[in-house]
Write an enzyme that holds these catalytic residues in place. Structure first.
Site, PDB file in Angstrom:
ATOM      1  N   ASN A   1       0.875  -1.170   0.000  1.00  0.00           N
ATOM      2  CA  ASN A   1       0.000   0.000   0.000  1.00  0.00           C
ATOM      3  C   ASN A   1       0.911   1.218   0.000  1.00  0.00           C
ATOM      4  O   ASN A   1       1.485   1.568   1.021  1.00  0.00           O
ATOM      5  CB  ASN A   1      -0.890  -0.027   1.257  1.00  0.00           C
ATOM      6  CG  ASN A   1      -1.692   1.257   1.418  1.00  0.00           C
ATOM      7  OD1 ASN A   1      -1.783   2.053   0.495  1.00  0.00           O
ATOM      8  ND2 ASN A   1      -2.265   1.452   2.597  1.00  0.00           N
ATOM      9  N   TRP A   2       1.042   1.814  -1.170  1.00  0.00           N
ATOM     10  CA  TRP A   2       1.992   2.920  -1.301  1.00  0.00           C
ATOM     11  C   TRP A   2       1.467   4.219  -0.691  1.00  0.00           C
ATOM     12  O   TRP A   2       2.195   5.196  -0.597  1.00  0.00           O
ATOM     13  CB  TRP A   2       2.325   3.145  -2.780  1.00  0.00           C
ATOM     14  CG  TRP A   2       3.267   2.128  -3.348  1.00  0.00           C
ATOM     15  CD1 TRP A   2       3.768   1.014  -2.714  1.00  0.00           C
ATOM     16  CD2 TRP A   2       3.862   2.134  -4.654  1.00  0.00           C
ATOM     17  NE1 TRP A   2       4.612   0.333  -3.543  1.00  0.00           N
ATOM     18  CE2 TRP A   2       4.687   0.995  -4.739  1.00  0.00           C
ATOM     19  CE3 TRP A   2       3.757   2.980  -5.753  1.00  0.00           C
ATOM     20  CZ2 TRP A   2       5.425   0.700  -5.889  1.00  0.00           C
ATOM     21  CZ3 TRP A   2       4.482   2.691  -6.901  1.00  0.00           C
ATOM     22  CH2 TRP A   2       5.309   1.551  -6.963  1.00  0.00           C
TER      23      TRP A   2
ATOM     24  N   HIS B   1      -9.446   1.455   4.601  1.00  0.00           N
ATOM     25  CA  HIS B   1      -8.179   1.633   5.320  1.00  0.00           C
ATOM     26  C   HIS B   1      -8.398   2.616   6.469  1.00  0.00           C
ATOM     27  O   HIS B   1      -9.175   3.569   6.343  1.00  0.00           O
ATOM     28  CB  HIS B   1      -7.101   2.157   4.356  1.00  0.00           C
ATOM     29  CG  HIS B   1      -5.751   2.138   4.993  1.00  0.00           C
ATOM     30  ND1 HIS B   1      -5.339   3.115   5.852  1.00  0.00           N
ATOM     31  CD2 HIS B   1      -4.751   1.216   4.932  1.00  0.00           C
ATOM     32  CE1 HIS B   1      -4.114   2.816   6.281  1.00  0.00           C
ATOM     33  NE2 HIS B   1      -3.744   1.671   5.744  1.00  0.00           N
TER      34      HIS B   1
ATOM     35  N   GLU C   1      -5.639  -4.702  10.519  1.00  0.00           N
ATOM     36  CA  GLU C   1      -4.624  -3.674  10.711  1.00  0.00           C
ATOM     37  C   GLU C   1      -4.898  -2.885  11.988  1.00  0.00           C
ATOM     38  O   GLU C   1      -5.689  -1.928  11.980  1.00  0.00           O
ATOM     39  CB  GLU C   1      -4.620  -2.706   9.524  1.00  0.00           C
ATOM     40  CG  GLU C   1      -4.263  -3.349   8.205  1.00  0.00           C
ATOM     41  CD  GLU C   1      -3.597  -2.353   7.263  1.00  0.00           C
ATOM     42  OE1 GLU C   1      -2.521  -2.669   6.770  1.00  0.00           O
ATOM     43  OE2 GLU C   1      -4.133  -1.264   7.053  1.00  0.00           O
TER      44      GLU C   1
ATOM     45  N   GLY D   1       2.358   2.377  10.534  1.00  0.00           N
ATOM     46  CA  GLY D   1       3.332   3.454  10.333  1.00  0.00           C
ATOM     47  C   GLY D   1       4.055   3.884  11.591  1.00  0.00           C
ATOM     48  O   GLY D   1       4.728   4.915  11.609  1.00  0.00           O
TER      49      GLY D   1
ATOM     50  N   SER E   1       3.203  -2.089  10.254  1.00  0.00           N
ATOM     51  CA  SER E   1       4.650  -2.184  10.467  1.00  0.00           C
ATOM     52  C   SER E   1       5.205  -3.580  10.212  1.00  0.00           C
ATOM     53  O   SER E   1       6.163  -3.995  10.864  1.00  0.00           O
ATOM     54  CB  SER E   1       5.026  -1.692  11.876  1.00  0.00           C
ATOM     55  OG  SER E   1       4.668  -0.336  12.029  1.00  0.00           O
TER      56      SER E   1
ATOM     57  N   GLY F   1       2.765  -1.148   4.209  1.00  0.00           N
ATOM     58  CA  GLY F   1       2.873   0.268   3.877  1.00  0.00           C
ATOM     59  C   GLY F   1       4.323   0.643   3.622  1.00  0.00           C
ATOM     60  O   GLY F   1       4.859   0.437   2.534  1.00  0.00           O
ATOM     61  N   GLY F   2       4.967   1.178   4.643  1.00  0.00           N
ATOM     62  CA  GLY F   2       6.335   1.701   4.516  1.00  0.00           C
ATOM     63  C   GLY F   2       7.301   0.775   3.789  1.00  0.00           C
ATOM     64  O   GLY F   2       8.041   1.203   2.900  1.00  0.00           O
TER      65      GLY F   2
END
Ligand code: PGA
Length: 255
Positions: free
Chosen positions: A13-14, A98, A170, A176, A216, A237-238
Site C-alpha cells: 500500500n503505497w 483503510h 490492521e 506506520g 509495520s 505500507g512503509g
C-alpha cells in the site's frame, strides 16, 4: 497459514507516495526480486500512478490495485473514482476501509461496506481493512469491534462474491509507527475474523478466505507473523516503498 486451503497475498500500500515515473522505476526494481514468488504479489498505488504501474508490471507476476473506490457508479462526487473506472482500465484489486480513510476522510463501516460491494460488482478483488485504535484495545473491545466491522462490511454478500474478498487486520496503533502487533496478537484477531466469516458464510468460505495482517510488517518480522495459522499474508505500507524490503516479505510468504 495453511497453503492447502488458501493463497498467501502480499500487498503493498503505497499510500500518497510516488509519481508515475517513480512508480515505474520502483516496479522495475521489484520485478526481478519477486519473480519466483509462491504467493500473490499486489501493489496498491495512487490513482494517477495506475496506468504507469500496470505498464511497468506487464508480463510480470505483480498485480496492480488502487487504494479506494466510490460506491456509486457515476455522478456528482467530486474527487472520487468509481470501481467501474478502475476495472475498465485493467486494475484488479482495491483497498477499502483503510484506517486512514476512516480517520481522515469520514469513511464509516456502512460506507466501507458499500465501497466493497461496488468493487466486487465491478469484478475487482476487494481488500477490506479492519482494526482497532489503541484506546479500544485498552478497553478490551478489539475482538468485538473487528468482528463488527467485518459483519457490517460483508452483510448481504453471497459466498460466491466473498471469494473476491481479502480481509486485512490492521491495528491502527501499529500502522506506520514501527510498533508491530506480536504474532500472537495478530493470530488472535485474525482467528476472530475467520470465526466471524464462518458464522456468516460457513466453514468452507472461512477456510478459503485470505486474511492479512498489516501494521509495520517488515523484512525482519514477516517470517514470525506469517508463521501463524490464520495470517495469510500482509498489507505492507512503509516497507513496500523499498524494493529489497518488500521482496524479503514476499520471500517470507513464499515459504
Ligand atoms: P505500515 O502500513 O506497513 O507502514 O505500518 C500498513 C498499512 O497502512 O496498510
Amino acid at each position: 497459514m495453511d497453503k492447502k486451503l488458501r493463497s498467501a497475498v502480499i500487498a503493498g500500500n503505497w499510500k500518497m507516495n510516488k509519481t508515475p515515473a517513480e512508480a515505474s522505476a520502483l516496479i522495475g526494481e521489484m520485478i526481478p526480486l519477486v519473480k519466483d514468488a509462491d504467493c500473490d504479489v499486489v501493489l496498491c498505488v495512487p490513482f494517477v500512478d495506475l496506468d504507469a504501474a500496470m505498464n511497468a508490471a506487464k508480463g510480470s507476476n505483480i498485480k496492480i490495485g488502487a487504494q479506494n473506490c466510490h460506491f456509486e457508479k457515476s455522478g456528482a462526487f467530486t474527487g472520487e473514482i468509481s470501481a467501474d473506472m478502475l476495472s475498465s482500465m485493467g486494475v484488479e484489486y482495491v483497498i477499502v476501509g483503510h484506517s486512514e480513510r476512516r480517520t481522515y476522510f469520514g469513511d464509516t463501516d456502512v460506507t466501507v461496506g458499500k465501497r466493497l460491494k461496488a468493487a466486487l460488482d465491478a469484478g475487482l478483488v476487494g481488500i477490506l481493512c479492519v482494526g482497532e485504535y489503541l484506546e479500544q484495545r485498552k478497553q478490551g473491545i478489539t475482538a468485538e469491534l473487528c468482528a463488527m466491522q467485518v459483519k457490517i462490511a460483508l452483510q448481504g454478500l453471497t459466498a460466491e462474491k466473498l471469494k473476491n474478498v481479502i480481509i486485512a487486520y490492521e491495528p491502527v496503533w501499529a500502522i506506520g509507527t514501527g510498533e508491530t502487533a506480536t504474532s500472537d496478537q495478530a493470530e488472535e484477531v485474525c482467528a476472530v475474523i475467520r470465526e466471524t466469516v464462518e458464522a456468516m458464510f460457513g466453514k468452507a468460505s472461512a477456510d478459503a478466505i485470505t486474511i492479512q495482517y498489516g501494521g509495520s510488517m517488515n523484512a525482519k518480522n514477516a517470517d514470525e507473523l506469517l508463521s501463524k495459522y490464520n495470517v495469510d499474508g500482509g498489507l505492507i505500507g512503509g516497507a513496500s516503498l523499498k524494493a529489497a524490503d518488500f521482496a524479503a516479505i514476499v520471500s517470507a510468504a513464499s515459504k
